[in-house]
Design a protein around this motif. Structure first.
Motif, PDB file in Angstrom:
ATOM      1  N   TRP A 195       0.836  -1.200   0.000  1.00 42.05           N
ATOM      2  CA  TRP A 195       0.000   0.000   0.000  1.00 42.05           C
ATOM      3  C   TRP A 195       0.875   1.257   0.000  1.00 42.05           C
ATOM      4  O   TRP A 195       0.603   2.208  -0.737  1.00 42.05           O
ATOM      5  CB  TRP A 195      -0.920  -0.017   1.226  1.00 42.05           C
ATOM      6  N   GLN A 196       1.937   1.269   0.809  1.00 35.22           N
ATOM      7  CA  GLN A 196       2.825   2.436   0.864  1.00 35.22           C
ATOM      8  C   GLN A 196       3.552   2.639  -0.464  1.00 35.22           C
ATOM      9  O   GLN A 196       3.712   3.774  -0.927  1.00 35.22           O
ATOM     10  CB  GLN A 196       3.824   2.287   2.004  1.00 35.22           C
ATOM     11  N   LEU A 197       3.993   1.553  -1.081  1.00 32.57           N
ATOM     12  CA  LEU A 197       4.661   1.673  -2.376  1.00 32.57           C
ATOM     13  C   LEU A 197       3.702   2.157  -3.458  1.00 32.57           C
ATOM     14  O   LEU A 197       4.082   2.947  -4.330  1.00 32.57           O
ATOM     15  CB  LEU A 197       5.301   0.342  -2.762  1.00 32.57           C
ATOM     16  N   GLN A 198       2.468   1.705  -3.391  1.00 31.04           N
ATOM     17  CA  GLN A 198       1.474   2.168  -4.356  1.00 31.04           C
ATOM     18  C   GLN A 198       1.212   3.670  -4.167  1.00 31.04           C
ATOM     19  O   GLN A 198       1.101   4.417  -5.146  1.00 31.04           O
ATOM     20  CB  GLN A 198       0.173   1.382  -4.195  1.00 31.04           C
ATOM     21  N   THR A 199       1.138   4.106  -2.912  1.00 29.28           N
ATOM     22  CA  THR A 199       0.953   5.532  -2.629  1.00 29.28           C
ATOM     23  C   THR A 199       2.138   6.339  -3.143  1.00 29.28           C
ATOM     24  O   THR A 199       1.965   7.400  -3.763  1.00 29.28           O
ATOM     25  CB  THR A 199       0.773   5.752  -1.120  1.00 29.28           C
ATOM     26  N   LEU A 200       3.342   5.838  -2.908  1.00 30.83           N
ATOM     27  CA  LEU A 200       4.547   6.520  -3.385  1.00 30.83           C
ATOM     28  C   LEU A 200       4.551   6.612  -4.904  1.00 30.83           C
ATOM     29  O   LEU A 200       4.849   7.664  -5.479  1.00 30.83           O
ATOM     30  CB  LEU A 200       5.797   5.794  -2.893  1.00 30.83           C
ATOM     31  N   GLU A 201       4.204   5.523  -5.555  1.00 30.95           N
ATOM     32  CA  GLU A 201       4.176   5.506  -7.024  1.00 30.95           C
ATOM     33  C   GLU A 201       3.145   6.508  -7.559  1.00 30.95           C
ATOM     34  O   GLU A 201       3.410   7.243  -8.518  1.00 30.95           O
ATOM     35  CB  GLU A 201       3.854   4.092  -7.500  1.00 30.95           C
ATOM     36  N   THR A 202       2.000   6.594  -6.915  1.00 29.91           N
ATOM     37  CA  THR A 202       0.962   7.537  -7.326  1.00 29.91           C
ATOM     38  C   THR A 202       1.431   8.982  -7.138  1.00 29.91           C
ATOM     39  O   THR A 202       1.237   9.832  -8.014  1.00 29.91           O
ATOM     40  CB  THR A 202      -0.333   7.299  -6.520  1.00 29.91           C
ATOM     41  N   ARG A 203       2.071   9.237  -6.009  1.00 32.02           N
ATOM     42  CA  ARG A 203       2.545  10.604  -5.750  1.00 32.02           C
ATOM     43  C   ARG A 203       3.672  10.997  -6.706  1.00 32.02           C
ATOM     44  O   ARG A 203       3.759  12.151  -7.130  1.00 32.02           O
ATOM     45  CB  ARG A 203       2.991  10.737  -4.302  1.00 32.02           C
ATOM     46  N   LEU A 204       4.532  10.052  -7.033  1.00 30.71           N
ATOM     47  CA  LEU A 204       5.580  10.350  -8.006  1.00 30.71           C
ATOM     48  C   LEU A 204       4.982  10.639  -9.383  1.00 30.71           C
ATOM     49  O   LEU A 204       5.457  11.523 -10.103  1.00 30.71           O
ATOM     50  CB  LEU A 204       6.583   9.198  -8.075  1.00 30.71           C
ATOM     51  N   ALA A 205       3.949   9.896  -9.747  1.00 27.60           N
ATOM     52  CA  ALA A 205       3.276  10.155 -11.024  1.00 27.60           C
ATOM     53  C   ALA A 205       2.628  11.533 -11.020  1.00 27.60           C
ATOM     54  O   ALA A 205       2.693  12.264 -12.018  1.00 27.60           O
ATOM     55  CB  ALA A 205       2.229   9.076 -11.294  1.00 27.60           C
ATOM     56  N   ASP A 206       2.016  11.905  -9.891  1.00 26.59           N
ATOM     57  CA  ASP A 206       1.429  13.245  -9.783  1.00 26.59           C
ATOM     58  C   ASP A 206       2.502  14.328  -9.881  1.00 26.59           C
ATOM     59  O   ASP A 206       2.293  15.361 -10.522  1.00 26.59           O
ATOM     60  CB  ASP A 206       0.669  13.390  -8.461  1.00 26.59           C
ATOM     61  N   ALA A 207       3.642  14.093  -9.233  1.00 25.18           N
ATOM     62  CA  ALA A 207       4.737  15.068  -9.300  1.00 25.18           C
ATOM     63  C   ALA A 207       5.251  15.200 -10.734  1.00 25.18           C
ATOM     64  O   ALA A 207       5.531  16.318 -11.193  1.00 25.18           O
ATOM     65  CB  ALA A 207       5.871  14.653  -8.368  1.00 25.18           C
ATOM     66  N   GLN A 208       5.371  14.081 -11.422  1.00 26.34           N
ATOM     67  CA  GLN A 208       5.797  14.138 -12.827  1.00 26.34           C
ATOM     68  C   GLN A 208       4.806  14.937 -13.667  1.00 26.34           C
ATOM     69  O   GLN A 208       5.207  15.763 -14.485  1.00 26.34           O
ATOM     70  CB  GLN A 208       5.927  12.726 -13.399  1.00 26.34           C
ATOM     71  N   ALA A 209       3.530  14.661 -13.477  1.00 21.54           N
ATOM     72  CA  ALA A 209       2.507  15.363 -14.261  1.00 21.54           C
ATOM     73  C   ALA A 209       2.491  16.852 -13.938  1.00 21.54           C
ATOM     74  O   ALA A 209       2.272  17.685 -14.824  1.00 21.54           O
ATOM     75  CB  ALA A 209       1.135  14.750 -13.994  1.00 21.54           C
ATOM     76  N   THR A 210       2.742  17.191 -12.682  1.00 19.99           N
ATOM     77  CA  THR A 210       2.729  18.595 -12.281  1.00 19.99           C
ATOM     78  C   THR A 210       3.956  19.332 -12.796  1.00 19.99           C
ATOM     79  O   THR A 210       3.868  20.485 -13.236  1.00 19.99           O
ATOM     80  CB  THR A 210       2.674  18.703 -10.744  1.00 19.99           C
ATOM     81  N   LEU A 211       5.120  18.684 -12.739  1.00 19.06           N
ATOM     82  CA  LEU A 211       6.365  19.348 -13.122  1.00 19.06           C
ATOM     83  C   LEU A 211       6.649  19.299 -14.623  1.00 19.06           C
ATOM     84  O   LEU A 211       7.515  20.036 -15.094  1.00 19.06           O
ATOM     85  CB  LEU A 211       7.546  18.722 -12.368  1.00 19.06           C
ATOM     86  N   ALA A 212       5.969  18.469 -15.360  1.00 14.99           N
ATOM     87  CA  ALA A 212       6.246  18.335 -16.795  1.00 14.99           C
ATOM     88  C   ALA A 212       6.121  19.655 -17.559  1.00 14.99           C
ATOM     89  O   ALA A 212       6.984  19.969 -18.375  1.00 14.99           O
ATOM     90  CB  ALA A 212       5.354  17.265 -17.408  1.00 14.99           C
ATOM     91  N   PRO A 213       5.087  20.459 -17.320  1.00 15.68           N
ATOM     92  CA  PRO A 213       5.015  21.732 -18.063  1.00 15.68           C
ATOM     93  C   PRO A 213       6.145  22.707 -17.712  1.00 15.68           C
ATOM     94  O   PRO A 213       6.493  23.569 -18.501  1.00 15.68           O
ATOM     95  CB  PRO A 213       3.668  22.322 -17.638  1.00 15.68           C
ATOM     96  N   PHE A 214       6.716  22.563 -16.508  1.00 14.28           N
ATOM     97  CA  PHE A 214       7.769  23.468 -16.073  1.00 14.28           C
ATOM     98  C   PHE A 214       9.166  22.951 -16.402  1.00 14.28           C
ATOM     99  O   PHE A 214      10.150  23.611 -16.091  1.00 14.28           O
ATOM    100  CB  PHE A 214       7.671  23.716 -14.561  1.00 14.28           C
ATOM    101  N   ASP A 215       9.250  21.797 -17.022  1.00 15.01           N
ATOM    102  CA  ASP A 215      10.561  21.217 -17.334  1.00 15.01           C
ATOM    103  C   ASP A 215      11.390  22.109 -18.250  1.00 15.01           C
ATOM    104  O   ASP A 215      12.600  22.225 -18.046  1.00 15.01           O
ATOM    105  CB  ASP A 215      10.384  19.815 -17.933  1.00 15.01           C
ATOM    106  N   PRO A 216      10.796  22.761 -19.256  1.00 16.09           N
ATOM    107  CA  PRO A 216      11.623  23.656 -20.092  1.00 16.09           C
ATOM    108  C   PRO A 216      12.232  24.828 -19.311  1.00 16.09           C
ATOM    109  O   PRO A 216      13.224  25.395 -19.720  1.00 16.09           O
ATOM    110  CB  PRO A 216      10.653  24.158 -21.156  1.00 16.09           C
ATOM    111  N   LEU A 217      11.633  25.169 -18.174  1.00 15.68           N
ATOM    112  CA  LEU A 217      12.174  26.268 -17.380  1.00 15.68           C
ATOM    113  C   LEU A 217      13.500  25.906 -16.716  1.00 15.68           C
ATOM    114  O   LEU A 217      14.197  26.783 -16.225  1.00 15.68           O
ATOM    115  CB  LEU A 217      11.177  26.690 -16.298  1.00 15.68           C
TER     116      LEU A 217
END
Length: 152
Positions: free
Chosen positions: A48-70
């Motif tokens: 359960w903890q690993l699944q939560t971590l994986e979900t949060r990492l995916a959310d972080a990737q999705a959030t930071l993707a538009p700012f990657d060119p910066l």
């Protein structure tokens, strides 16, 4: 001792031995099952903890993707130059009167924070690698849980 009595005695001792063996095997199964319940609970919690971590990492990737060119070196250099300009403006005596000391201090703080955020943000490849690692560990935990269940 008479032969019939011996056969009856052997038969009753044999049945008693079989019953005793069955009870011991059953007790052993129950003992092993009871001993492995905490291990199964720990594996389920880890999954359960690993699944939560994986979900949060995916959310972080999705959030930071538009700012990657910066995070390009050119952008970082531009923000650094902007920060130096704001610090220079704060030091200039006439700009201090025109814009106000508080506004210039806010500009310096804002540009320094922006530069720091761009320097310290996690790169997208590292986030992807961390997500893959979490997924691999999750598969390992699931495999261990299956093996534990089959072992019981």
């Amino acid at each position: 001792m008479n032969p019939r009595r011996r056969v009856r005695l052997a038969r009753s001792l044999g049945l008693g031995g079989l019953w005793l063996a069955a009870v011991l095997v059953l007790a052993m199964w129950v003992g092993v099952f009871a001993a492995l319940i905490p291990a199964r609970a720990a594996l389920e919690r880890a999954d359960w903890q690993l699944q939560t971590l994986e979900t949060r990492l995916a959310d972080a990737q999705a959030t930071l993707a538009p700012f990657d060119p910066l995070a390009d070196p050119q952008t970082l250099a531009a923000v650094g130059a902007l920060n130096r300009l704001a610090e220079g403006a704060r030091a200039a005596p006439f700009l201090d009167l025109a814009f106000g000391k508080e506004a210039l201090n806010t500009a310096v703080t804002l540009t320094a924070g922006w530069e720091d955020a761009l320097r310290t943000r996690p790169p997208m490849p590292e986030l992807a690698e961390a997500r893959e690692s979490a997924a691999a560990w999750r598969q390992t935990v699931e495999r261990s849980g299956r093996r534990l269940t089959l072992g019981v």
